[in-house]
Scaffold this motif. Structure first.
Motif, PDB file in Angstrom:
ATOM      1  N   LEU A  83       0.821  -1.215   0.000  1.00 14.73           N
ATOM      2  CA  LEU A  83       0.000   0.000   0.000  1.00 14.73           C
ATOM      3  C   LEU A  83       0.853   1.263   0.000  1.00 14.73           C
ATOM      4  N   ILE A  84       1.930   1.259   0.771  1.00 18.01           N
ATOM      5  CA  ILE A  84       2.786   2.440   0.844  1.00 18.01           C
ATOM      6  C   ILE A  84       3.320   2.792  -0.540  1.00 18.01           C
ATOM      7  N   TYR A  85       3.885   1.797  -1.215  1.00 18.77           N
ATOM      8  CA  TYR A  85       4.502   2.135  -2.496  1.00 18.77           C
ATOM      9  C   TYR A  85       3.461   2.393  -3.579  1.00 18.77           C
ATOM     10  N   ALA A  86       2.350   1.690  -3.536  1.00 19.34           N
ATOM     11  CA  ALA A  86       1.294   1.940  -4.527  1.00 19.34           C
ATOM     12  C   ALA A  86       0.741   3.357  -4.384  1.00 19.34           C
ATOM     13  N   THR A  87       0.498   3.790  -3.161  1.00 22.94           N
ATOM     14  CA  THR A  87      -0.109   5.104  -2.965  1.00 22.94           C
ATOM     15  C   THR A  87       0.895   6.245  -3.080  1.00 22.94           C
ATOM     16  N   PHE A  88       2.176   5.963  -2.986  1.00 19.88           N
ATOM     17  CA  PHE A  88       3.165   6.996  -3.282  1.00 19.88           C
ATOM     18  C   PHE A  88       2.954   7.536  -4.703  1.00 19.88           C
ATOM     19  N   TYR A  89       2.438   6.697  -5.588  1.00 18.14           N
ATOM     20  CA  TYR A  89       2.189   7.141  -6.956  1.00 18.14           C
ATOM     21  C   TYR A  89       1.083   8.190  -7.036  1.00 18.14           C
ATOM     22  N   PHE A  90       0.225   8.245  -6.048  1.00 17.61           N
ATOM     23  CA  PHE A  90      -0.833   9.254  -6.055  1.00 17.61           C
ATOM     24  C   PHE A  90      -0.231  10.651  -5.942  1.00 17.61           C
ATOM     25  N   THR A  91       0.581  10.866  -4.916  1.00 10.84           N
ATOM     26  CA  THR A  91       1.191  12.188  -4.760  1.00 10.84           C
ATOM     27  C   THR A  91       2.296  12.417  -5.787  1.00 10.84           C
ATOM     28  N   ARG A  92       2.918  11.348  -6.257  1.00 10.82           N
ATOM     29  CA  ARG A  92       3.964  11.496  -7.278  1.00 10.82           C
ATOM     30  C   ARG A  92       3.392  12.016  -8.590  1.00 10.82           C
ATOM     31  N   ASN A  93       2.187  11.559  -8.953  1.00 17.27           N
ATOM     32  CA  ASN A  93       1.599  11.908 -10.248  1.00 17.27           C
ATOM     33  C   ASN A  93       0.607  13.060 -10.187  1.00 17.27           C
ATOM     34  N   ALA A  94       0.383  13.607  -9.010  1.00 19.61           N
ATOM     35  CA  ALA A  94      -0.648  14.645  -8.872  1.00 19.61           C
ATOM     36  C   ALA A  94      -0.355  15.864  -9.738  1.00 19.61           C
ATOM     37  N   PHE A  95       0.893  16.306  -9.759  1.00 24.47           N
ATOM     38  CA  PHE A  95       1.211  17.491 -10.559  1.00 24.47           C
ATOM     39  C   PHE A  95       1.017  17.212 -12.049  1.00 24.47           C
ATOM     40  N   GLY A  96       1.371  16.008 -12.477  1.00 27.00           N
ATOM     41  CA  GLY A  96       1.209  15.655 -13.880  1.00 27.00           C
ATOM     42  C   GLY A  96      -0.228  15.760 -14.348  1.00 27.00           C
TER      43      GLY A  96
ATOM     44  N   TRP B 130      10.494  22.586 -16.231  1.00 26.64           N
ATOM     45  CA  TRP B 130      11.454  22.785 -15.140  1.00 26.64           C
ATOM     46  C   TRP B 130      10.927  22.238 -13.815  1.00 26.64           C
ATOM     47  N   ILE B 131       9.639  22.387 -13.573  1.00 23.24           N
ATOM     48  CA  ILE B 131       9.044  21.860 -12.333  1.00 23.24           C
ATOM     49  C   ILE B 131       9.142  20.341 -12.313  1.00 23.24           C
ATOM     50  N   ASP B 132       8.812  19.715 -13.434  1.00 24.84           N
ATOM     51  CA  ASP B 132       8.941  18.255 -13.526  1.00 24.84           C
ATOM     52  C   ASP B 132      10.391  17.820 -13.345  1.00 24.84           C
ATOM     53  N   SER B 133      11.306  18.548 -13.963  1.00 26.66           N
ATOM     54  CA  SER B 133      12.725  18.185 -13.865  1.00 26.66           C
ATOM     55  C   SER B 133      13.250  18.343 -12.449  1.00 26.66           C
TER      56      SER B 133
ATOM     57  N   THR C 280       0.664  29.254  -6.593  1.00 23.09           N
ATOM     58  CA  THR C 280       0.252  30.044  -7.761  1.00 23.09           C
ATOM     59  C   THR C 280       1.452  30.570  -8.538  1.00 23.09           C
ATOM     60  N   THR C 281       2.665  30.376  -8.025  1.00 26.69           N
ATOM     61  CA  THR C 281       3.852  30.900  -8.687  1.00 26.69           C
ATOM     62  C   THR C 281       4.805  29.774  -9.078  1.00 26.69           C
ATOM     63  N   PHE C 282       5.649  30.070 -10.047  1.00 21.76           N
ATOM     64  CA  PHE C 282       6.648  29.113 -10.501  1.00 21.76           C
ATOM     65  C   PHE C 282       7.555  28.698  -9.349  1.00 21.76           C
ATOM     66  N   PHE C 283       8.021  29.659  -8.561  1.00 23.89           N
ATOM     67  CA  PHE C 283       8.934  29.364  -7.460  1.00 23.89           C
ATOM     68  C   PHE C 283       8.288  28.420  -6.448  1.00 23.89           C
ATOM     69  N   ALA C 284       7.039  28.644  -6.118  1.00 27.96           N
ATOM     70  CA  ALA C 284       6.354  27.806  -5.131  1.00 27.96           C
ATOM     71  C   ALA C 284       6.199  26.375  -5.649  1.00 27.96           C
ATOM     72  N   PHE C 285       5.832  26.221  -6.920  1.00 24.67           N
ATOM     73  CA  PHE C 285       5.710  24.878  -7.488  1.00 24.67           C
ATOM     74  C   PHE C 285       7.057  24.158  -7.488  1.00 24.67           C
ATOM     75  N   ILE C 286       8.134  24.898  -7.759  1.00 26.34           N
ATOM     76  CA  ILE C 286       9.472  24.304  -7.736  1.00 26.34           C
ATOM     77  C   ILE C 286       9.821  23.815  -6.338  1.00 26.34           C
ATOM     78  N   VAL C 287       9.606  24.657  -5.338  1.00 26.12           N
ATOM     79  CA  VAL C 287       9.958  24.314  -3.953  1.00 26.12           C
ATOM     80  C   VAL C 287       9.232  23.049  -3.511  1.00 26.12           C
ATOM     81  N   PHE C 288       7.931  23.000  -3.727  1.00 26.52           N
ATOM     82  CA  PHE C 288       7.175  21.838  -3.245  1.00 26.52           C
ATOM     83  C   PHE C 288       7.339  20.629  -4.158  1.00 26.52           C
ATOM     84  N   GLY C 289       7.726  20.862  -5.416  1.00 23.40           N
ATOM     85  CA  GLY C 289       8.093  19.745  -6.274  1.00 23.40           C
ATOM     86  C   GLY C 289       9.370  19.079  -5.789  1.00 23.40           C
TER      87      GLY C 289
END
Length: 236
Positions: free
Chosen positions: A18-31, A52-55, A99-108
């Motif tokens: 369950l841990i590894y399966a559900t890690f994919y939920f938060t991993r793919n959320a931005f996508g 850049w955020i994905d990278s 809402t900003t590029f910098f914020a998405f980068i930080v939390f990515g």
């Protein structure tokens, strides 16, 4: 056969799955969420920005693998996995407010750190509960976590965006639902959070944490194939 030992072995199988399966939920959320960001007037990100955020996430995820493996050896997989789950939830929830590029980068980047705690430590946990001669069969079934997780995470995140979306129109005036992109992050974070609670109560790094003997002793097997070969050579 020890019923308590066997029960905990399969609890460990289920929890780590369950841990590894559900890690994919938060991993793919931005996508999933990024396809709806253009509907939000507060956000102005170019395709290059999204790349850049994905990278940033992927680079951090890669580098973190070299850190969390040794940390799991030192502090135990349970602690590292619980930390990774908690950080993943926090990063996903926070991403829903960005809402900003910098914020998405930080939390990515933080999400990448969290995700990198997973693979080495679920594997280490499984190797402590299942012995050499059974790992091929057991791990074969256990590794379905990443295919199932990835297959379910994407439509789930999309469904969450539409569930909390608002009625609107497209460029041609046709009625459509405007996806609520933060729901992709928050819905996925909720799923991982529930699994984190389950892991808090049921995940144990090794049998010795419950006063049980090591798996090799329980099955009467050598700890490594090399040790087995040496013993057979001595007998011969």
């Amino acid at each position: 056969m020890n019923p308590r030992y066997e029960r905990w072995r399969w609890i460990t199988f289920g929890v780590t799955w369950l841990i590894y399966a559900t890690f994919y939920f938060t991993r793919n959320a931005f996508g999933v969420a990024k396809v709806a960001l253009s509907d939000d007037s507060r956000i102005s990100l170019s395709r290059s920005d999204l790349g850049w955020i994905d990278s940033a996430f992927l680079i951090t995820y890669m580098l973190g693998q070299f850190v969390f493996g040794p940390l799991g050896d030192r502090f135990g997989p349970r602690r590292i996995l619980l930390f990774g789950i908690a950080l993943s939830v926090v990063a996903a929830v926070a991403s829903g407010f960005c809402t900003t590029f910098f914020a998405f980068i930080v939390f990515g980047v933080l999400q990448g750190v969290a995700q990198s705690s997973g693979w080495s430590n679920v594997n280490k946990t499984m190797s402590s509960w299942f012995s050499l001669r059974e790992r091929g069969r057991v791990i074969g079934w256990w590794c379905t976590h990443y295919t199932v997780g990835a297959a379910v995470a994407l439509p789930f995140a999309g469904w969450m965006m539409n569930l909390f979306g608002t009625p609107g129109t497209d460029a041609e005036g046709q009625a459509r639902v405007i996806p609520y992109w933060p729901a992709a992050f928050w819905g996925c974070a909720a799923v991982v959070g529930v699994v984190g609670v389950i892991a808090w109560f049921l995940l144990r790094s090794q049998p010795e944490d419950l006063g049980l003997p090591p798996i090799e002793e329980y099955h009467g097997e050598p700890k490594t194939l090399l040790e087995e070969e040496v013993e057979e050579g001595e007998i011969a």
